[in-house]
Design an enzyme around this catalytic site. Structure first.
Site, PDB file in Angstrom:
ATOM      1  CG  ASP A 107      -1.554   0.739   1.109  1.00 27.54           C
ATOM      2  OD1 ASP A 107      -1.690   2.181   0.312  1.00 27.54           O
ATOM      3  OD2 ASP A 107      -2.786   1.500   1.900  1.00 27.54           O
TER       4      ASP A 107
ATOM      5  CG  ASN B  27      -0.366   4.128 -12.543  1.00 30.45           C
ATOM      6  OD1 ASN B  27      -0.763   4.458 -13.003  1.00 30.45           O
ATOM      7  ND2 ASN B  27      -0.877   3.288 -11.766  1.00 30.45           N
ATOM      8  CB  ALA B  28      -0.547   3.450  -6.548  1.00 33.46           C
TER       9      ALA B  28
ATOM     10  CB  ILE C   9      -7.582   6.767  -5.031  1.00 33.54           C
ATOM     11  CG1 ILE C   9      -6.915   6.897  -4.010  1.00 33.54           C
ATOM     12  CG2 ILE C   9      -7.278   5.634  -4.471  1.00 33.54           C
ATOM     13  CD1 ILE C   9      -7.333   6.728  -1.932  1.00 33.54           C
TER      14      ILE C   9
ATOM     15  CE1 TYR D  32      -6.626  11.625  -9.106  1.00 31.51           C
ATOM     16  CE2 TYR D  32      -7.525  13.560 -10.089  1.00 31.51           C
ATOM     17  CZ  TYR D  32      -7.092  12.392 -10.027  1.00 31.51           C
ATOM     18  OH  TYR D  32      -6.305  11.772 -11.462  1.00 31.51           O
ATOM     19  CB  SER D  33      -8.134  19.270  -7.621  1.00 30.37           C
ATOM     20  OG  SER D  33      -8.551  19.030  -8.430  1.00 30.37           O
TER      21      SER D  33
ATOM     22  CB  SER E 144      -3.696  14.555  -4.136  1.00 26.37           C
ATOM     23  OG  SER E 144      -3.867  14.281  -5.515  1.00 26.37           O
TER      24      SER E 144
END
Length: 268
Positions: free
Chosen positions: A61, A88-89, A91, A152-153, A155
């Protein structure tokens, strides 16, 4: 002979979506690949599909520093070095900020930003010796904040800033630090996107059939790595969004809202 032939390439999040497409394409090009993911069964099936080929799998993880450290150490133990790292990982999320538990944002940031930082930190000494490449898979959301995706933005903005600073630090080292920004790509990321209470969304509100395929996305990432680009924004629409956001940000606010909202409700 392929540029990737015999190179050791690490891909995080390689059991699904873009990561899986990268693993497939890199092995086809003769790379020695290491990949990680949280789902051991999916990784085991991936390895079974490529029995006898140079594929190293590790259950990890990336939001956990110790997992990233161990993954990189085991990869080096297996292959001896690392030439290329593809972070690439990741969420996603879909929820309005004023309705969202902070745990949702925390989990997105831990995976997308800190997962990238951890793996880069531990792999960089080996990549520096090889004068290789570190790649971050960012997003148009790293250039333009998107509604319903505040975490998300955030990050992805953080990833862009991290890599820009690191690239400048490493400018005379021979290492290429780069980040790529795919547009909407067919993958499991929207199904697994977190909602306001940090649970998985379960289904995509987008038209997946109209999106770029994971295979095309992987091909563009590999081409950008081979050309040692600084950054690569994939689609013309996304390039236009980046340009408009710099030139006329207040109008871009309205255009973005129009795309994501219908009758005052977030629909995408």
């Amino acid at each position: 002979m392929s540029f990737f032939n015999n190179k050791v390439v690490v891909v995080t999040g390689g059991s699904d979506g873009i990561g899986r497409a990268l693993v497939d394409a890199l092995l086809e090009k003769g790379a020695r690949v290491a990949t990680c993911g949280r789902n051991h069964d999916k990784l085991y099936q991936l390895q079974t599909n490529y029995a006898g080929q140079p594929l190293f799998i590790y259950t990890a993880d990336v939001s956990r520093e110790i997992d990233c450290d161990n993954f990189i150490k085991e990869t080096v133990k297996h292959y001896g070095t690392i030439d290329i790292l593809i972070n690439n990982a990741g969420i996603s999320m879909r929820a309005l900020f004023n309705e969202t538990d902070l745990e949702t944002l925390r989990r997105v940031m831990d995976t997308n930003f800190w997962g990238t930082v951890y793996c880069t930190k531990f792999a960089l000494p080996y990549i520096t010796k090889q004068k290789g490449t570190v790649t971050g898979v960012s997003s148009i959301a790293g250039y333009r904040g998107l509604p319903g995706r505040t975490g998300y933005s955030s990050s992805k903005f953080a990833i862009n800033g991290f890599f820009e600073a690191l690239r400048t630090e490493m400018l005379e080292s021979g290492v290429n630090i780069m980040w790529v920004c795919p547009g909407f790509t067919t993958s499991n990321i929207r199904n697994a996107a977190l909602t306001k209470d940090a649970s998985a969304q379960g289904s995509s509100p987008m038209d997946e059939g109209a999106m770029m395929s994971a295979e095309e996305c992987a091909a563009q990432i590999m081409d950008a790595i081979e050309k040692r680009k600084r950054t690569h924004v994939f689609t013309m629409n996304d390039k236009r969004t980046v340009f408009l956001n710099k030139l006329i940000p207040s109008i871009t606010d309205k255009l973005v809202r129009k795309f994501f909202y219908k009758n005052g409700e977030l629909v995408k």
